[in-house]
Write a protein that holds these residues in place. Sequence first.
Motif, PDB file in Angstrom:
ATOM      1  N   GLY A 180      -2.752   2.545  -1.074  1.00 60.09           N
ATOM      2  CA  GLY A 180      -3.525   3.018   0.077  1.00 60.09           C
ATOM      3  C   GLY A 180      -4.424   4.181  -0.279  1.00 60.09           C
ATOM      4  O   GLY A 180      -5.599   4.230   0.133  1.00 60.09           O
ATOM      5  N   ALA A 181      -3.906   5.127  -1.070  1.00 63.21           N
ATOM      6  CA  ALA A 181      -4.708   6.277  -1.482  1.00 63.21           C
ATOM      7  C   ALA A 181      -5.880   5.831  -2.357  1.00 63.21           C
ATOM      8  O   ALA A 181      -6.995   6.347  -2.233  1.00 63.21           O
ATOM      9  N   ALA A 182      -5.635   4.869  -3.236  1.00 67.95           N
ATOM     10  CA  ALA A 182      -6.700   4.362  -4.100  1.00 67.95           C
ATOM     11  C   ALA A 182      -7.812   3.709  -3.284  1.00 67.95           C
ATOM     12  O   ALA A 182      -9.005   3.909  -3.556  1.00 67.95           O
ATOM     13  N   LEU A 183      -7.438   2.942  -2.282  1.00 71.08           N
ATOM     14  CA  LEU A 183      -8.438   2.263  -1.457  1.00 71.08           C
ATOM     15  C   LEU A 183      -9.243   3.249  -0.623  1.00 71.08           C
ATOM     16  O   LEU A 183     -10.453   3.094  -0.452  1.00 71.08           O
ATOM     17  N   VAL A 193      -9.729  -6.018  -0.601  1.00 66.78           N
ATOM     18  CA  VAL A 193      -8.623  -5.780  -1.520  1.00 66.78           C
ATOM     19  C   VAL A 193      -8.014  -7.123  -1.890  1.00 66.78           C
ATOM     20  O   VAL A 193      -7.714  -7.952  -1.030  1.00 66.78           O
ATOM     21  N   ALA A 194      -7.893  -7.348  -3.183  1.00 70.76           N
ATOM     22  CA  ALA A 194      -7.322  -8.591  -3.692  1.00 70.76           C
ATOM     23  C   ALA A 194      -6.201  -8.251  -4.660  1.00 70.76           C
ATOM     24  O   ALA A 194      -6.159  -7.158  -5.233  1.00 70.76           O
ATOM     25  N   GLY A 195      -5.300  -9.194  -4.854  1.00 72.27           N
ATOM     26  CA  GLY A 195      -4.233  -8.972  -5.812  1.00 72.27           C
ATOM     27  C   GLY A 195      -3.557 -10.276  -6.165  1.00 72.27           C
ATOM     28  O   GLY A 195      -3.650 -11.267  -5.438  1.00 72.27           O
ATOM     29  N   ALA A 225      -2.020  -7.997   0.728  1.00 74.83           N
ATOM     30  CA  ALA A 225      -1.744  -8.398   2.107  1.00 74.83           C
ATOM     31  C   ALA A 225      -1.170  -7.230   2.908  1.00 74.83           C
ATOM     32  O   ALA A 225      -1.507  -7.043   4.085  1.00 74.83           O
ATOM     33  N   LEU A 226      -0.325  -6.434   2.272  1.00 74.42           N
ATOM     34  CA  LEU A 226       0.267  -5.284   2.952  1.00 74.42           C
ATOM     35  C   LEU A 226      -0.802  -4.281   3.374  1.00 74.42           C
ATOM     36  O   LEU A 226      -0.737  -3.698   4.465  1.00 74.42           O
ATOM     37  N   MET A 227      -1.811  -4.088   2.519  1.00 77.17           N
ATOM     38  CA  MET A 227      -2.862  -3.119   2.835  1.00 77.17           C
ATOM     39  C   MET A 227      -3.678  -3.526   4.054  1.00 77.17           C
ATOM     40  O   MET A 227      -4.263  -2.677   4.730  1.00 77.17           O
ATOM     41  N   SER A 228      -3.692  -4.823   4.361  1.00 79.00           N
ATOM     42  CA  SER A 228      -4.451  -5.266   5.538  1.00 79.00           C
ATOM     43  C   SER A 228      -3.839  -4.750   6.824  1.00 79.00           C
ATOM     44  O   SER A 228      -4.491  -4.774   7.882  1.00 79.00           O
ATOM     45  N   THR A 229      -2.609  -4.265   6.756  1.00 77.05           N
ATOM     46  CA  THR A 229      -1.974  -3.651   7.926  1.00 77.05           C
ATOM     47  C   THR A 229      -1.750  -2.158   7.738  1.00 77.05           C
ATOM     48  O   THR A 229      -1.874  -1.395   8.691  1.00 77.05           O
ATOM     49  N   ASP A 270      -7.916   0.298   8.639  1.00 77.81           N
ATOM     50  CA  ASP A 270      -9.151   1.018   8.938  1.00 77.81           C
ATOM     51  C   ASP A 270     -10.000   1.247   7.694  1.00 77.81           C
ATOM     52  O   ASP A 270     -11.138   1.711   7.787  1.00 77.81           O
ATOM     53  N   THR A 271      -9.449   0.906   6.533  1.00 74.33           N
ATOM     54  CA  THR A 271     -10.134   1.154   5.264  1.00 74.33           C
ATOM     55  C   THR A 271     -10.653  -0.121   4.628  1.00 74.33           C
ATOM     56  O   THR A 271     -11.715  -0.124   4.002  1.00 74.33           O
TER      57      THR A 271
END
Length: 276
Positions: A127-130, A144-146, A155-159, A163-164
């Motif tokens: 999250g900090a990197a994004l 974001v892809a992985g 997929a986790l970052m999508s929640t 906002d990022t």
Amino acid sequence: MAATDAVDWRGLDCASLTRAYDNSGAVRDSAALVAGWRARSAAFREDRAGRTLAYGPAQRQAVDLYRCGAAGAPCLAFVHGGYWQRNAREDFTCMAEGPLALGLDVALVGYTLAPEASLTRIAEEIGAALRLLRQETGAGRLVVAGWSAGGHLAALMSTLVADTVDAALAVSGIFDLEPIAGTALNDALRLTEAEVAELSPIRRLAPGGPPVSVIYGGAELPELRRQSEDYHAASRTLGLTGELRAVLGADHFRVLDALIARDGLVAREAARLAGL
């Protein structure tokens, strides 16, 4: 193509469940394939200059950014796999080849590995990197892809940081951590019940989230295919957008050929999610 050959994981003992998620064991030449990525990535870095952005003090807390040359290009942030405890961002630089050719900037995201870091901390680092990428690149869209464990994190970052990021692309990911907690992988992860509940992407789905596309290899282990299919079905139930696609004949490792190649299914889906 559907995981009709998957068995109920709840009835498996630890050894059987571990085999059900043993991607390296299922692909005999997996070590050679990873070594090939590393060599190709090293050659890529010799030929093309990138910029390293640190989001923390540790060596792994950084992203390597490569620009396609187009002003205001969207950015694809790629998170590597290795079941949260192996590999490094530098091993996957070659994954930038296809997206760069399609007009995306590409960032390879590093993170601290387990057992040094818990999965909670790993998620916080991504999250900090994004957030740093959003601030530094000025990209019109951030996708974001992985792959594998990185697919889980994407997929986790999508929640977690909806906002990022504007969209996510999960390749051969893990979407429910409960089976993983019953495998030998958990010796390093030491997942808590709270982490299983809070960090499983399928359990965090809610209406209104950004699109998450899911791609997996048609020749992957049944449990990996099942995870992808279950996650996409749950997303559709909530009215969320995002594609479910299979790379025919591809195993857990060769599925990434479709990202390296500019005309590959994964690269093209990344470009579509980026609005290209």
